[in-house]
Enzyme design. Structure first.
Site, short mmCIF file in Angstrom:
data_model
loop_
_atom_site.label_atom_id
_atom_site.label_comp_id
_atom_site.label_asym_id
_atom_site.label_seq_id
_atom_site.Cartn_x
_atom_site.Cartn_y
_atom_site.Cartn_z
N ALA A 54 8.78 -5.74 5.01
CA ALA A 54 7.74 -5.17 4.31
C ALA A 54 6.35 -6.02 4.51
O ALA A 54 5.33 -5.46 4.61
CB ALA A 54 7.94 -4.69 2.98
N ARG A 85 1.55 3.04 2.44
CA ARG A 85 0.68 2.03 1.91
C ARG A 85 -0.68 2.57 1.79
O ARG A 85 -1.68 1.60 1.35
CB ARG A 85 0.86 0.70 2.67
CG ARG A 85 0.17 -0.45 1.78
CD ARG A 85 0.68 -1.70 2.19
NE ARG A 85 0.08 -2.88 2.40
CZ ARG A 85 -0.93 -3.31 3.14
NH1 ARG A 85 -1.02 -2.83 4.25
NH2 ARG A 85 -1.55 -4.37 2.74
N HIS A 185 4.46 -12.29 5.22
CA HIS A 185 3.15 -12.46 5.73
C HIS A 185 2.97 -13.67 6.55
O HIS A 185 2.25 -13.60 7.31
CB HIS A 185 2.18 -12.79 4.25
CG HIS A 185 2.24 -11.68 3.19
ND1 HIS A 185 2.22 -11.86 1.88
CD2 HIS A 185 2.19 -10.40 3.14
CE1 HIS A 185 2.22 -10.88 1.20
NE2 HIS A 185 2.38 -9.83 2.21
FE1 CFM Z 1 -2.58 -8.91 -0.62
FE2 CFM Z 1 -1.94 -7.81 -2.80
FE3 CFM Z 1 -0.26 -8.07 -0.59
FE4 CFM Z 1 -2.45 -6.32 -0.31
FE5 CFM Z 1 -0.99 -4.41 -1.10
FE6 CFM Z 1 -0.41 -5.47 -3.41
FE7 CFM Z 1 1.15 -5.77 -1.39
MO1 CFM Z 1 1.00 -3.64 -2.62
S1 CFM Z 1 -3.82 -7.34 -1.78
S2 CFM Z 1 -2.08 -7.86 1.00
S3 CFM Z 1 -2.78 -4.31 0.19
S4 CFM Z 1 -0.84 -9.35 -2.04
S5 CFM Z 1 -1.01 -3.46 -3.12
S6 CFM Z 1 -1.51 -7.03 -4.78
S7 CFM Z 1 1.78 -5.75 -3.01
S8 CFM Z 1 0.88 -4.16 -0.50
S9 CFM Z 1 1.63 -7.54 0.09
C1 HCA Z 2 5.31 -2.95 -0.07
C2 HCA Z 2 4.09 -1.98 -0.41
C3 HCA Z 2 3.52 -1.78 -1.96
C4 HCA Z 2 4.44 -1.08 -2.79
C5 HCA Z 2 3.55 -0.52 -3.81
C6 HCA Z 2 4.13 0.07 -4.97
C7 HCA Z 2 2.03 -1.21 -1.73
O1 HCA Z 2 5.27 -3.78 -1.29
O2 HCA Z 2 5.98 -2.99 0.35
O3 HCA Z 2 5.40 -0.47 -5.45
O4 HCA Z 2 3.78 1.07 -5.65
O5 HCA Z 2 1.18 -1.42 -1.92
O6 HCA Z 2 2.25 0.09 -0.95
O7 HCA Z 2 3.29 -3.06 -2.45
#
Ligand code: CFM
Ligand code: HCA
Length: 534
Positions: A54, A85, A185
């Site tokens: 993910a 997303r 990441h």
């Molecule tokens: Fe950075 Fe985030 Fe994330 Fe994000 Fe997101 Fe998120 Fe995520 Mo959901 S800013 S990239 S765009 S750590 S909302 S708080 S959890 S997808 S891995």
């Molecule tokens: C992810 C994506 C997610 C899930 C969001 C949620 C996102 O973790 O794979 O649980 O509502 O931002 O779409 O973080």
């Protein structure tokens, strides 16, 4: 608050309570206590975390519109990552490529698990190439790929050679690679750095050139930041990776500054580009009107150009009155209210600024998968113990490029900027900005969230889709800070106004008073009684 902490863990078995207690901390911004983070979730606990796949496919690579992202695995993994997303994109013209709306998968079956899936993967790459002739094809490994030992990197090399004009590369981002999406990441950063950055040396015109790292254009956030940068006369070379393209990312090493929005997901890229090309990075935050103004000023200060500084002030002066008019109207209704924020890895920090602009206090916050530096600040990095799970993730050995390394600022210039208060290559984390005695909880469990809500009864709880309806059934509005409940953008000046309005509507909606929370009910309603009542 220490009593609250006791209450949160006292139902757990002794060993679990001991482990969880290290991730639940009463904040003191002066001392900044240690928070246990980036460790495995205790089995059986309901976590909100996702997997490495993910983080790699969905988060970092997914938002770039002209890469064909093929998921090598069972169809469910692909379906999971299909447009959920809300990373928006805007092709230059309707004829330009945009593969974001597609869902590419090898649709692995039992047969491939038994006999291997490499052949099927090659066929899929060829099919995608014949259909679209994309500039790049990326392959994402799901759990079974690692278990059966398909070599996606060998397949990528072979197909790249065969196709000739298409960059093909793979990611070993099997879901189980780390304790959360954070591993994905890092894996994604390594791959993008190795296979894309530096491939194109064409230099974009512009006096002040930067890359925007860790901005994924959820709900159109990047569009608003782009609007502001353009208005200030700042050239955006590449975004990593919202509203972005292969060409832009390949060109990123020609910029003179990296600004980082989401430190958690992309700090590796900032460091690697600094080492290889000599581009410093700076943490910014475009969530919140004041933070936006501050971030624009930081960028102008970095470039040190008087004309740019004046232009930035002019833009701020032009944008602020509209924000002020709305906040003056709304703030009397939101002032003094409380919020809790539990989001992935940076929004639990960034959105506190918007709440403070609304006069609201964040009484508890935490990340799902961030590391200690995101809580306590990067100065703790040397003190972080590298455990076996982290050792599993490759750490690229990066050195200065013999031709392209060019320090954009001399050591003396960097020191001068630091003396002016610019945090170069640094991030102070969430806790220094939170009030004393607030609670900080890493990888909060479902049980702990419910307990916290019962005890504090916050005016709003911010999290994701998994928490949303459970929390709302407790009579507390939940604002999704991942998908924005399908609203947004929330960045910049326009985004701040959108957020103030949405939060006002939620915390002042009388409907929440009509719902009885479980602790307010004296007797459980029988099913029969509810049939009669309706
Ligand atoms: Fe950075 Fe985030 Fe994330 Fe994000 Fe997101 Fe998120 Fe995520 Mo959901 S800013 S990239 S765009 S750590 S909302 S708080 S959890 S997808 S891995
Ligand atoms: C992810 C994506 C997610 C899930 C969001 C949620 C996102 O973790 O794979 O649980 O509502 O931002 O779409 O973080």
């Amino acid at each position: 608050p220490s009593k609250i902490k006791e209450e949160l863990i006292n139902k757990y078995p002794a060993k679990v309570a001991k482990k969880r207690s290290k991730s639940i901390v009463v904040n003191d911004p002066e001392i900044v206590p240690e928070v246990q983070a980036n460790v495995r979730t205790v089995p059986g606990i309901i976590t909100q975390r996702g997997c490495a796949y993910a983080g790699c496919k969905g988060v970092v690579l997914g938002p770039t519109r002209d890469i064909v992202n093929i998921v090598h695995g069972p169809i469910g993994c692909s379906f999971y990552a299909w447009l959920t997303r809300r990373n928006q994109t805007r092709p230059e013209t309707p004829e330009h490529e945009n593969y974001i709306t597609y869902c590419f998968s090898t649709d692995m079956q039992e047969e491939h698990v038994v006999f291997g899936g490499e052949k099927k993967l090659k066929v899929a790459i060829q099919e995608a190439y014949d259909l679209f002739h994309p500039k790049a094809i990326a392959i994402f490994s799901t759990c079974p790929v690692g278990l059966i030992g398909d070599d996606v990197h060998a397949v990528a090399r072979e197909m790249k050679e065969k196709l000739g004009d298409c960059n093909v590369f793979g990611f070993s981002c099997e879901g189980y690679r780390g304790v959360s999406q954070s591993a994905g990441h890092h894996i994604a950063n390594n791959g993008v750095f190795k296979h894309m950055v530096g491939n194109n040396n064409e230099v974009k015109p512009g006096k002040f050139k930067l890359n925007l790292l860790g901005e994924y254009n959820i709900g159109g956030d990047a569009f608003e930041i782009e609007r502001l940068l353009e208005k200030c006369g700042i050239t955006l070379v590449a975004s990593f990776s919202g509203n972005s393209t292969v060409g832009a990312i390949e060109n990123a090493h020609t910029a003179d500054l990296n600004v980082i929005m989401c430190h958690r997901s992309i700090n590796y890229m900032g460091d690697m580009m600094e080492t290889k090309y000599g581009i410093p990075w700076m943490k910014v935050n475009f969530v919140g009107a004041e933070s936006t103004a501050k971030s624009l000023r930081k960028i102008a200060e970095y470039f040190g150009d008087e004309e740019l500084k004046a232009k930035v002030e002019e833009v701020i002066a032009e944008e602020v009155p509209a924000v002020k008019a709305i906040i003056d109207e709304i703030r009397p209704r939101t002032e003094g209210k409380t919020a809790m924020l539990f989001v992935g890895g940076s929004r639990a920090h960034h959105y506190q600024d918007l709440f403070s602009e609304l006069g609201m206090t964040t009484i508890a916050a935490g990340y799902e998968f961030a590391h200690r530096d995101d809580y306590e600040g990067r100065e703790v990095l040397p003190k972080i113990k590298i455990d076996a799970d982290s050792k599993n993730i490759e750490e690229l050995k990066v050195t200065a490029d013999p031709e392209l390394y060019n320090p954009r600022k001399s050591k003396a210039e960097l020191e001068e900027l630091k003396a002016k208060g610019l945090e170069i290559n640094g991030y102070e984390g969430m806790m220094k900005q939170m009030m004393k005695k607030t609670l900080v909880v890493d990888d909060i469990s479902h049980y702990e969230s419910e307990k916290l809500i019962e005890m504090y009864k916050p005016d709003i709880f911010c999290a994701g889709i998994k928490e949303k309806y459970v929390v709302q059934k407790m009579g507390v509005p939940l604002k999704q800070l991942h998908s924005y409940d399908y609203g947004g953008p929330y960045t910049g000046f326009k985004g701040a106004v959108n957020f103030y309005k949405d939060i006002d509507r939620m915390v002042n909606n009388p409907v929440w008073k009509m719902i009885k929370a479980p602790w307010e009910k004296s007797e459980p309603e029988s099913l029969e009684a509810s049939y009669v009542a309706s």
